[in-house]
Design a protein around this motif. Sequence first.
Motif, PDB file in Angstrom:
ATOM      1  N   GLU A  89      46.446  31.011  44.559  1.00  0.00           N
ATOM      2  CA  GLU A  89      47.034  30.647  45.836  1.00  0.00           C
ATOM      3  C   GLU A  89      48.554  30.621  45.740  1.00  0.00           C
ATOM      4  OE1 GLU A  89      45.263  31.065  48.169  1.00  0.00           O
ATOM      5  OE2 GLU A  89      43.669  29.636  48.500  1.00  0.00           O
ATOM      6  N   GLY A  90      49.177  30.889  46.886  1.00  0.00           N
ATOM      7  CA  GLY A  90      50.608  31.124  46.917  1.00  0.00           C
ATOM      8  C   GLY A  90      51.471  30.028  46.313  1.00  0.00           C
ATOM      9  N   PHE A  91      51.045  28.770  46.506  1.00  0.00           N
ATOM     10  CA  PHE A  91      51.854  27.665  46.020  1.00  0.00           C
ATOM     11  C   PHE A  91      52.094  27.744  44.518  1.00  0.00           C
ATOM     12  CE2 PHE A  91      52.051  25.548  49.918  1.00  0.00           C
ATOM     13  CZ  PHE A  91      50.806  25.510  50.511  1.00  0.00           C
ATOM     14  N   TRP A  92      51.103  28.291  43.799  1.00  0.00           N
ATOM     15  CA  TRP A  92      51.154  28.253  42.350  1.00  0.00           C
ATOM     16  C   TRP A  92      51.255  29.642  41.730  1.00  0.00           C
ATOM     17  CZ3 TRP A  92      46.940  25.876  45.041  1.00  0.00           C
ATOM     18  CH2 TRP A  92      47.178  24.527  45.328  1.00  0.00           C
ATOM     19  N   LYS A  93      51.389  30.638  42.534  1.00  0.00           N
ATOM     20  CA  LYS A  93      51.278  32.013  42.052  1.00  0.00           C
ATOM     21  C   LYS A  93      52.276  32.327  40.953  1.00  0.00           C
ATOM     22  CE  LYS A  93      50.089  34.999  45.129  1.00  0.00           C
ATOM     23  NZ  LYS A  93      48.778  35.502  44.695  1.00  0.00           N
ATOM     24  N   HIS A  94      53.454  31.741  41.022  1.00  0.00           N
ATOM     25  CA  HIS A  94      54.495  32.091  40.046  1.00  0.00           C
ATOM     26  C   HIS A  94      54.496  31.171  38.838  1.00  0.00           C
ATOM     27  CE1 HIS A  94      56.057  35.039  42.762  1.00  0.00           C
ATOM     28  NE2 HIS A  94      56.155  34.141  43.716  1.00  0.00           N
ATOM     29  N   ARG A  95      53.637  30.165  38.827  1.00  0.00           N
ATOM     30  CA  ARG A  95      53.602  29.231  37.707  1.00  0.00           C
ATOM     31  C   ARG A  95      52.251  29.187  36.999  1.00  0.00           C
ATOM     32  NH1 ARG A  95      54.142  23.986  38.628  1.00  0.00           N
ATOM     33  NH2 ARG A  95      53.504  24.005  40.820  1.00  0.00           N
ATOM     34  N   PHE A  96      51.179  29.497  37.710  1.00  0.00           N
ATOM     35  CA  PHE A  96      49.834  29.402  37.142  1.00  0.00           C
ATOM     36  C   PHE A  96      49.235  30.798  36.996  1.00  0.00           C
ATOM     37  CE2 PHE A  96      48.778  24.922  39.014  1.00  0.00           C
ATOM     38  CZ  PHE A  96      49.894  24.406  38.392  1.00  0.00           C
ATOM     39  N   THR A  97      48.526  31.003  35.885  1.00  0.00           N
ATOM     40  CA  THR A  97      47.866  32.283  35.642  1.00  0.00           C
ATOM     41  C   THR A  97      46.442  32.040  35.153  1.00  0.00           C
ATOM     42  OG1 THR A  97      49.977  33.284  35.005  1.00  0.00           O
ATOM     43  CG2 THR A  97      47.958  34.452  34.377  1.00  0.00           C
ATOM     44  N   ILE A  98      45.502  32.687  35.795  1.00  0.00           N
ATOM     45  CA  ILE A  98      44.107  32.590  35.382  1.00  0.00           C
ATOM     46  C   ILE A  98      43.742  33.802  34.531  1.00  0.00           C
ATOM     47  CG2 ILE A  98      43.156  33.761  37.411  1.00  0.00           C
ATOM     48  CD1 ILE A  98      40.857  31.705  37.346  1.00  0.00           C
ATOM     49  N   SER A  99      42.895  33.571  33.544  1.00  0.00           N
ATOM     50  CA  SER A  99      42.414  34.662  32.712  1.00  0.00           C
ATOM     51  C   SER A  99      41.033  34.291  32.192  1.00  0.00           C
ATOM     52  CB  SER A  99      43.363  34.942  31.548  1.00  0.00           C
ATOM     53  OG  SER A  99      43.458  33.808  30.716  1.00  0.00           O
ATOM     54  N   SER A 100      40.350  35.262  31.621  1.00  0.00           N
ATOM     55  CA  SER A 100      39.022  34.958  31.096  1.00  0.00           C
ATOM     56  C   SER A 100      38.769  35.710  29.801  1.00  0.00           C
ATOM     57  CB  SER A 100      37.944  35.285  32.129  1.00  0.00           C
ATOM     58  OG  SER A 100      37.963  36.660  32.455  1.00  0.00           O
ATOM     59  N   ASP A 101      37.939  35.093  28.976  1.00  0.00           N
ATOM     60  CA  ASP A 101      37.450  35.717  27.750  1.00  0.00           C
ATOM     61  C   ASP A 101      35.958  35.936  27.970  1.00  0.00           C
ATOM     62  OD1 ASP A 101      36.371  36.303  25.245  1.00  0.00           O
ATOM     63  OD2 ASP A 101      37.831  35.061  24.191  1.00  0.00           O
ATOM     64  N   ARG A 102      35.589  37.156  28.293  1.00  0.00           N
ATOM     65  CA  ARG A 102      34.206  37.432  28.661  1.00  0.00           C
ATOM     66  C   ARG A 102      33.246  37.281  27.486  1.00  0.00           C
ATOM     67  NH1 ARG A 102      35.125  42.661  32.538  1.00  0.00           N
ATOM     68  NH2 ARG A 102      32.916  42.421  33.006  1.00  0.00           N
ATOM     69  N   ARG A 103      33.735  37.529  26.283  1.00  0.00           N
ATOM     70  CA  ARG A 103      32.850  37.350  25.120  1.00  0.00           C
ATOM     71  C   ARG A 103      32.495  35.888  24.911  1.00  0.00           C
ATOM     72  NH1 ARG A 103      35.730  39.951  20.154  1.00  0.00           N
ATOM     73  NH2 ARG A 103      37.428  38.759  21.105  1.00  0.00           N
ATOM     74  N   LYS A 104      33.432  35.023  25.238  1.00  0.00           N
ATOM     75  CA  LYS A 104      33.197  33.584  25.058  1.00  0.00           C
ATOM     76  C   LYS A 104      32.783  32.896  26.353  1.00  0.00           C
ATOM     77  CE  LYS A 104      36.439  33.110  21.206  1.00  0.00           C
ATOM     78  NZ  LYS A 104      37.638  32.397  20.692  1.00  0.00           N
ATOM     79  N   ALA A 105      32.668  33.661  27.441  1.00  0.00           N
ATOM     80  CA  ALA A 105      32.306  33.088  28.747  1.00  0.00           C
ATOM     81  C   ALA A 105      33.192  31.892  29.078  1.00  0.00           C
ATOM     82  CB  ALA A 105      30.828  32.701  28.762  1.00  0.00           C
ATOM     83  N   THR A 106      34.474  32.077  28.885  1.00  0.00           N
ATOM     84  CA  THR A 106      35.441  31.004  29.092  1.00  0.00           C
ATOM     85  C   THR A 106      36.570  31.505  29.993  1.00  0.00           C
ATOM     86  OG1 THR A 106      34.948  30.019  26.942  1.00  0.00           O
ATOM     87  CG2 THR A 106      37.049  29.447  27.946  1.00  0.00           C
ATOM     88  N   VAL A 107      36.979  30.639  30.886  1.00  0.00           N
ATOM     89  CA  VAL A 107      38.080  30.943  31.790  1.00  0.00           C
ATOM     90  C   VAL A 107      39.221  29.984  31.491  1.00  0.00           C
ATOM     91  CG1 VAL A 107      38.810  31.053  34.202  1.00  0.00           C
ATOM     92  CG2 VAL A 107      36.535  31.825  33.556  1.00  0.00           C
TER      93      VAL A 107
END
Length: 128
Positions: free
Chosen positions: A61-79
Amino acid sequence: EVQLVESGGGLVQPGGSLRLSCATSGFPFDDYKIGWFRQAPGKEREGVSCVDNAANSTETEGFWKHRFTISSDRRKATVFLQMNNLKPEDTAVYYCAADLNTYCSYDYGIHVREYDYWGRGTQVTVSS
Protein backbone atom coordinates in the motif's frame (compact mmCIF):
# COMPACT_ATOMS: atom_id res chain seq x y z
CA GLU A 1 -3.73 -27.88 9.96
CA VAL A 2 -3.11 -24.43 8.56
CA GLN A 3 -0.53 -22.48 10.52
CA LEU A 4 1.02 -19.06 10.14
CA VAL A 5 3.62 -18.00 12.68
CA GLU A 6 5.03 -14.50 12.73
CA SER A 7 8.38 -13.59 14.21
CA GLY A 8 10.96 -10.83 14.09
CA GLY A 9 9.14 -8.10 15.95
CA GLY A 10 10.64 -6.13 18.80
CA LEU A 11 11.68 -2.74 20.03
CA VAL A 12 13.54 -0.53 17.57
CA GLN A 13 14.55 3.11 17.54
CA PRO A 14 13.11 5.54 15.00
CA GLY A 15 14.95 5.20 11.73
CA GLY A 16 15.80 1.57 12.40
CA SER A 17 14.84 -1.56 10.51
CA LEU A 18 13.19 -4.88 11.21
CA ARG A 19 12.56 -7.95 9.13
CA LEU A 20 9.41 -9.85 9.98
CA SER A 21 8.95 -13.49 9.03
CA CYS A 22 5.78 -15.47 8.48
CA ALA A 23 6.37 -19.21 8.47
CA THR A 24 3.46 -21.11 6.96
CA SER A 25 2.38 -24.74 6.81
CA GLY A 26 -0.68 -26.87 6.13
CA PHE A 27 -1.67 -25.45 2.76
CA PRO A 28 -0.23 -25.21 -0.78
CA PHE A 29 1.92 -22.13 -0.39
CA ASP A 30 2.02 -21.21 -4.08
CA ASP A 31 -1.75 -21.27 -4.44
CA TYR A 32 -2.50 -18.81 -1.66
CA LYS A 33 -2.05 -15.09 -1.39
CA ILE A 34 -0.18 -14.07 1.73
CA GLY A 35 -0.72 -10.67 3.26
CA TRP A 36 0.84 -8.59 6.00
CA PHE A 37 -1.45 -6.51 8.16
CA ARG A 38 -1.02 -4.34 11.19
CA GLN A 39 -3.16 -3.10 14.02
CA ALA A 40 -2.11 -0.10 16.06
CA PRO A 41 -3.57 0.52 19.52
CA GLY A 42 -7.13 1.78 19.24
CA LYS A 43 -7.22 1.43 15.47
CA GLU A 44 -8.62 -1.03 12.98
CA ARG A 45 -6.49 -3.68 11.38
CA GLU A 46 -5.21 -2.58 8.00
CA GLY A 47 -3.54 -4.21 5.04
CA VAL A 48 0.10 -3.39 4.41
CA SER A 49 1.45 -5.69 1.73
CA CYS A 50 0.69 -8.92 -0.08
CA VAL A 51 2.30 -11.49 -2.32
CA ASP A 52 0.88 -13.80 -4.95
CA ASN A 53 3.54 -16.41 -5.53
CA ALA A 54 1.70 -18.11 -8.37
CA ALA A 55 1.51 -14.82 -10.28
CA ASN A 56 4.94 -13.71 -9.06
CA SER A 57 3.48 -10.40 -8.00
CA THR A 58 3.50 -8.24 -4.90
CA GLU A 59 1.71 -5.15 -3.76
CA THR A 60 2.44 -2.72 -0.94
CA GLU A 61 0.00 0.00 0.00
CA GLY A 62 1.06 3.51 -0.86
CA PHE A 63 1.75 4.69 2.67
CA TRP A 64 4.54 2.18 3.08
CA LYS A 65 5.63 1.52 -0.48
CA HIS A 66 8.98 3.26 -0.14
CA ARG A 67 9.87 1.80 3.26
CA PHE A 68 8.41 -1.72 3.37
CA THR A 69 9.21 -4.61 1.04
CA ILE A 70 7.53 -8.00 0.94
CA SER A 71 9.29 -11.10 -0.31
CA SER A 72 8.92 -14.85 -0.06
CA ASP A 73 11.03 -17.97 0.13
CA ARG A 74 8.94 -20.57 -1.66
CA ARG A 75 11.15 -23.47 -0.61
CA LYS A 76 10.61 -22.59 3.03
CA ALA A 77 6.98 -21.44 2.58
CA THR A 78 7.90 -18.25 4.39
CA VAL A 79 7.03 -14.65 3.66
CA PHE A 80 9.07 -11.70 4.87
CA LEU A 81 8.36 -8.03 5.44
CA GLN A 82 11.42 -5.83 5.43
CA MET A 83 10.66 -2.56 7.19
CA ASN A 84 13.11 0.32 6.93
CA ASN A 85 13.20 3.83 8.35
CA LEU A 86 10.69 2.90 10.99
CA LYS A 87 8.66 5.62 12.65
CA PRO A 88 6.83 5.71 15.99
CA GLU A 89 3.54 5.54 14.10
CA ASP A 90 4.58 2.13 12.79
CA THR A 91 4.12 0.76 16.30
CA ALA A 92 1.54 -2.01 16.00
CA VAL A 93 0.95 -5.71 16.12
CA TYR A 94 1.84 -7.13 12.72
CA TYR A 95 -0.05 -10.13 11.40
CA CYS A 96 0.31 -12.33 8.39
CA ALA A 97 -2.66 -14.02 6.80
CA ALA A 98 -3.45 -16.33 3.91
CA ASP A 99 -6.31 -16.71 1.51
CA LEU A 100 -6.98 -18.74 -1.59
CA ASN A 101 -9.55 -16.57 -3.34
CA THR A 102 -8.53 -12.98 -2.78
CA TYR A 103 -6.38 -10.93 -5.13
CA CYS A 104 -3.07 -9.21 -4.67
CA SER A 105 -2.86 -6.24 -7.01
CA TYR A 106 -2.72 -2.46 -7.01
CA ASP A 107 -6.28 -2.04 -8.21
CA TYR A 108 -7.80 -4.51 -5.79
CA GLY A 109 -6.26 -3.51 -2.49
CA ILE A 110 -5.56 -5.64 0.56
CA HIS A 111 -8.75 -6.41 2.43
CA VAL A 112 -8.70 -7.75 5.98
CA ARG A 113 -12.06 -9.48 5.72
CA GLU A 114 -11.06 -11.56 2.73
CA TYR A 115 -8.28 -13.46 4.44
CA ASP A 116 -9.31 -16.72 6.06
CA TYR A 117 -6.23 -17.83 7.96
CA TRP A 118 -4.31 -15.70 10.43
CA GLY A 119 -1.27 -15.84 12.60
CA ARG A 120 -1.21 -14.54 16.16
CA GLY A 121 0.89 -11.52 15.37
CA THR A 122 4.20 -10.05 16.42
CA GLN A 123 4.60 -6.76 18.27
CA VAL A 124 6.64 -3.98 16.71
CA THR A 125 7.43 -1.00 18.90
CA VAL A 126 9.25 2.00 17.51
CA SER A 127 10.48 4.24 20.26
CA SER A 128 13.56 6.06 21.43
